[in-house]
Scaffold this active site. Structure first.
Site, PDB file in Angstrom:
ATOM      1  N   ARG A  11     -42.798   7.071 -12.173  1.00 58.46           N
ATOM      2  CA  ARG A  11     -42.944   8.390 -12.015  1.00 58.46           C
ATOM      3  C   ARG A  11     -43.595   8.870 -10.531  1.00 58.46           C
ATOM      4  O   ARG A  11     -42.770   9.778  -9.827  1.00 58.46           O
ATOM      5  CB  ARG A  11     -43.907   9.249 -12.993  1.00 58.46           C
ATOM      6  N   ARG A  35     -37.710  -4.530  -9.120  1.00 55.81           N
ATOM      7  CA  ARG A  35     -37.382  -5.839  -9.952  1.00 55.81           C
ATOM      8  C   ARG A  35     -36.008  -5.910 -10.258  1.00 55.81           C
ATOM      9  O   ARG A  35     -35.426  -6.878 -10.507  1.00 55.81           O
ATOM     10  CB  ARG A  35     -38.550  -5.957 -11.145  1.00 55.81           C
ATOM     11  N   GLY A  91     -53.101   3.341  -6.236  1.00 58.12           N
ATOM     12  CA  GLY A  91     -53.339   4.419  -7.407  1.00 58.12           C
ATOM     13  C   GLY A  91     -53.276   3.798  -8.726  1.00 58.12           C
ATOM     14  O   GLY A  91     -53.171   4.479  -9.661  1.00 58.12           O
ATOM     15  N   HIS A 147     -54.249  14.284 -21.158  1.00 54.43           N
ATOM     16  CA  HIS A 147     -52.820  13.447 -20.579  1.00 54.43           C
ATOM     17  C   HIS A 147     -51.737  13.748 -21.381  1.00 54.43           C
ATOM     18  O   HIS A 147     -51.983  13.637 -22.530  1.00 54.43           O
ATOM     19  CB  HIS A 147     -52.896  12.310 -19.919  1.00 54.43           C
ATOM     20  N   LYS A 151     -49.275   8.206 -21.827  1.00 57.41           N
ATOM     21  CA  LYS A 151     -50.072   7.694 -21.097  1.00 57.41           C
ATOM     22  C   LYS A 151     -50.835   6.474 -21.703  1.00 57.41           C
ATOM     23  O   LYS A 151     -51.179   6.689 -22.657  1.00 57.41           O
ATOM     24  CB  LYS A 151     -51.219   8.531 -20.413  1.00 57.41           C
TER      25      LYS A 151
END
EC number: 1.17.1.8
Length: 254
Positions: A11, A35, A91, A147, A151
């Protein structure tokens, strides 16, 4: 500065590519690690990047790697960066102890910053949380994070980072003060984190400071995931001329 995007199919990776399409503040997309086949059409980019599944070639082609991938992917990336040191902005959350140790090794060779959340708002929330934890000494501290339902990690890396900030300000034992499943009476030197999952929520974090007769809540809501991509690019710009070291995101505020 030439940027390599690692985790381009995720994302945030896709948002990074979009931000770099026209050259974000002079940054150039020079390499993309994939990949399998990359869905992005690079014909509209100001510069055609190297798109490759060769990790060493990917690293060689850039000056700074921005990583939003998976824990195992970060481990592989660090192996390549230890051989060919470049600036790293990461991150990715949920990293193992061994991976974090490799990060420390890289920090001896190149500037890097690893953060659970790259938004400027969360950076400020961390600073406000530290101040409130320090000044409101009698307040009970509780953190709630929400969230989207896809997630994987809970509590979120950002919630854990906020916990560490509050615990450090209070002088708590960071290993033992955290509570993620509460039963019975609340112990005084504890900080709770509640994790909620549902829908497509990009991210909401609230820190409550509860006193007798009143309470304060500090809250941050992400309404668009592009803030994480833009934040990572701002970190890359900030690291450009820095010495080899592992930097903390709060240092960006001076």
């Amino acid at each position: 500065m030439k940027i390599g995007v690692y985790g381009a199919s995720g994302r945030i990776g896709k948002l990074l590519l979009e931000e770099l399409k026209g050259g974000y503040k002079g940054l150039e997309l020079s390499s993309v690690f994939v990949r399998q086949k990359c869905e992005t059409d690079f014909s509209s980019f100001s510069h055609a990047p190297l798109v490759t599944n060769d990790l060493k070639a990917f690293v060689r082609a850039c000056e700074c790697v921005i990583d939003f991938s998976l824990p195992k992917g970060v481990d592989n990336l660090l192996e390549a960066l230890l051989e060919c040191p470049k600036i790293l902005v990461s991150g990715t959350t949920g990293l193992e102890k061994e991976t974090l140790e490799k990060m420390q090794q890289l920090a001896l060779k190149a500037p890097l910053l690893h953060a659970h959340n790259m938004s400027l708002g969360i950076m400020m929330l961390n600073q406000l949380a530290f101040l409130a934890s320090l000044k409101l000494k009698d307040a009970d501290i509780e953190i709630v994070e929400t969230h989207h339902n896809l997630k994987k990690d809970a509590p979120s890396g950002t919630a854990l980072s906020l916990y560490e900030t509050c615990a450090k300000a209070r002088g708590y034992d960071e290993k033992n003060a955290l509570t993620t499943h509460r039963e019975g009476l609340r112990s005084k030197e504890s900080i709770g984190i509640a994790a909620l999952r549902g829908g497509d929520v990009a991210g909401k974090h609230t820190i409550g400071f509860y006193l007798e007769g009143e309470y304060i809540e500090l809250s941050h809501t992400a309404t668009n995931r592009s803030i994480f991509a833009k934040g990572a690019l701002e970190v890359a710009l900030w690291l450009k001329d820095k010495a080899a070291k592992k930097y903390e995101i709060n240092e960006m505020f001076g």
